[in-house]
Scaffold this motif. Structure first.
Motif, short mmCIF file in Angstrom:
data_model
loop_
_atom_site.label_atom_id
_atom_site.label_comp_id
_atom_site.label_asym_id
_atom_site.label_seq_id
_atom_site.Cartn_x
_atom_site.Cartn_y
_atom_site.Cartn_z
N UNK A 143 42.82 6.10 -0.31
CA UNK A 143 42.91 6.16 1.16
C UNK A 143 42.89 4.73 1.68
N UNK A 171 51.03 10.00 2.70
CA UNK A 171 50.82 10.65 3.99
C UNK A 171 50.37 9.56 4.95
N UNK A 206 50.03 11.84 18.49
CA UNK A 206 49.62 11.77 17.09
C UNK A 206 50.67 12.38 16.16
N UNK A 207 50.83 11.73 15.01
CA UNK A 207 51.83 12.19 14.06
C UNK A 207 51.33 11.97 12.64
N UNK A 208 51.88 12.75 11.72
CA UNK A 208 51.67 12.46 10.30
C UNK A 208 53.01 12.57 9.59
N UNK A 239 42.69 18.17 16.28
CA UNK A 239 43.88 18.39 17.11
C UNK A 239 45.09 17.56 16.72
N UNK A 240 44.93 16.70 15.70
CA UNK A 240 46.08 15.89 15.24
C UNK A 240 46.85 16.66 14.17
N UNK A 241 48.12 16.34 13.98
CA UNK A 241 48.89 17.07 12.97
C UNK A 241 48.59 16.57 11.55
N UNK A 242 48.72 17.48 10.60
CA UNK A 242 48.62 17.14 9.18
C UNK A 242 49.92 17.58 8.51
N UNK A 243 50.34 16.83 7.50
CA UNK A 243 51.58 17.17 6.80
C UNK A 243 51.43 16.76 5.35
N UNK A 244 51.64 17.71 4.45
CA UNK A 244 51.53 17.39 3.03
C UNK A 244 52.57 18.20 2.25
N UNK A 300 47.73 4.36 11.06
CA UNK A 300 46.27 4.15 11.12
C UNK A 300 45.62 4.48 9.78
N UNK A 335 44.96 19.61 12.43
CA UNK A 335 43.62 19.28 11.95
C UNK A 335 42.56 19.73 12.95
N UNK A 366 49.41 8.64 8.76
CA UNK A 366 49.11 9.18 10.09
C UNK A 366 48.88 8.04 11.07
#
Lengths: 182, 182
Positions: free
Chosen positions: A167, A77, A62-64, B16-21, A153, B13, A79
């Motif tokens: 969104x 953003x 998983x990435x963002x 368990x996934x990454x967040x980036x802002x 996604x 998050x 993801x």
């Protein structure tokens, strides 16, 4: 803007902590894969097989991505999940796309894959590799070269100037849009 | 550069996934806390108590900040732990720092904390809040206003122009530096 191709990519490290680094956007997959499979809006990057990113993605794909445009004060953003295409990838279609991505690199960009392993202590005996890296073959990627593909996604689009936020979520192959509070 | 205060902050998050802002750097803690405790090099930001970030940090306080300077082609990756100082924080010293952070905000920046809850569906009946938010008191933070403090543990400094990379790690209160391969 020359820096508009620089984006920040967050992943989760093997110890569960977040990682965030700047990467260069290398175009959409469909732009250069030459009709090899259909991956609409999949974003591409490149990385070194010896970088930590590769171990991280093997454990958690998983990435963002965070893309900020200071000129228009817009943020995207994005993801989704990452796929790393190394020289050992089993899919011949993706291996061909990896070669195409290598061809599009500059000489300087290609030379970096002949450098010593990223993140290891810097040794005097390796200094020459930074200055006199042997010329690379534009047709044959170096072993360490990996193509990275992000399948989006969800997209969170914030427009600070207009106080708007949308969104976009991928649901069964279709993008669904919602207006939310910024 | 006006955009040098914009940085990307990654967290994990609750799934368990990454967040980036993108966040706005609000200065080092010691700059405005007025001698309230000694937190050398702690970086500050602000956030809304109703944002997802706050739930994320409650579950996993780890963060990585990515600061890219296109002019000099330098990147700082700063990892450490986050502390969120809401109106209900038990430490009076941090509550005072929160008030000082509020005082430094612009009127426009303060008004955003009177907006509807970020990320919820946008409703017609709330539109007026974006345009005619009531004036805020510079001495008394709105309930939703939080100060965010990042205590750095590791700094990864990459200089693309010089092909240099240094790791700085906090070990028992001291910074230890190592030269590594870029």
């Amino acid at each position: 803007m020359p820096y508009a191709k620089y984006v920040q990519l967050a992943t989760v490290k093997t110890d569960g902590r977040p990682a965030c680094r700047t990467v260069v956007f290398r175009g959409f997959y469909d732009e250069f894969a030459g009709g090899l499979a259909d991956r609409p809006w999949h974003l591409t990057f490149v990385t070194d097989a010896r970088s930590k990113k590769v171990d991280e993605v093997a454990q958690s794909p998983f990435a963002e991505l965070c893309w900020y445009f200071p000129g228009t004060r817009e943020q995207y953003r994005i993801s989704g999940t990452l796929e790393i295409v190394s020289s050992a990838h089993p899919d011949p279609v993706l291996l061909k796309a990896r070669v195409n991505a290598w061809k599009r690199m500059s000489d300087g960009g290609r030379a970096q894959f002949a450098w010593p392993q990223p993140g290891l202590p810097r040794l005097e005996e390796h200094e020459h590799l930074y200055k006199d890296a042997p010329p690379t073959d534009p047709e044959i990627p170096l072993e360490a070269f990996c193509l990275v593909i992000l399948a989006p996604e969800e997209v969170d689009h914030l427009q600070l100037r207009e106080n708007e936020r949308q969104l976009h979520c991928m649901r069964e192959g279709e993008w669904v849009r919602a207006q939310v509070n910024p």
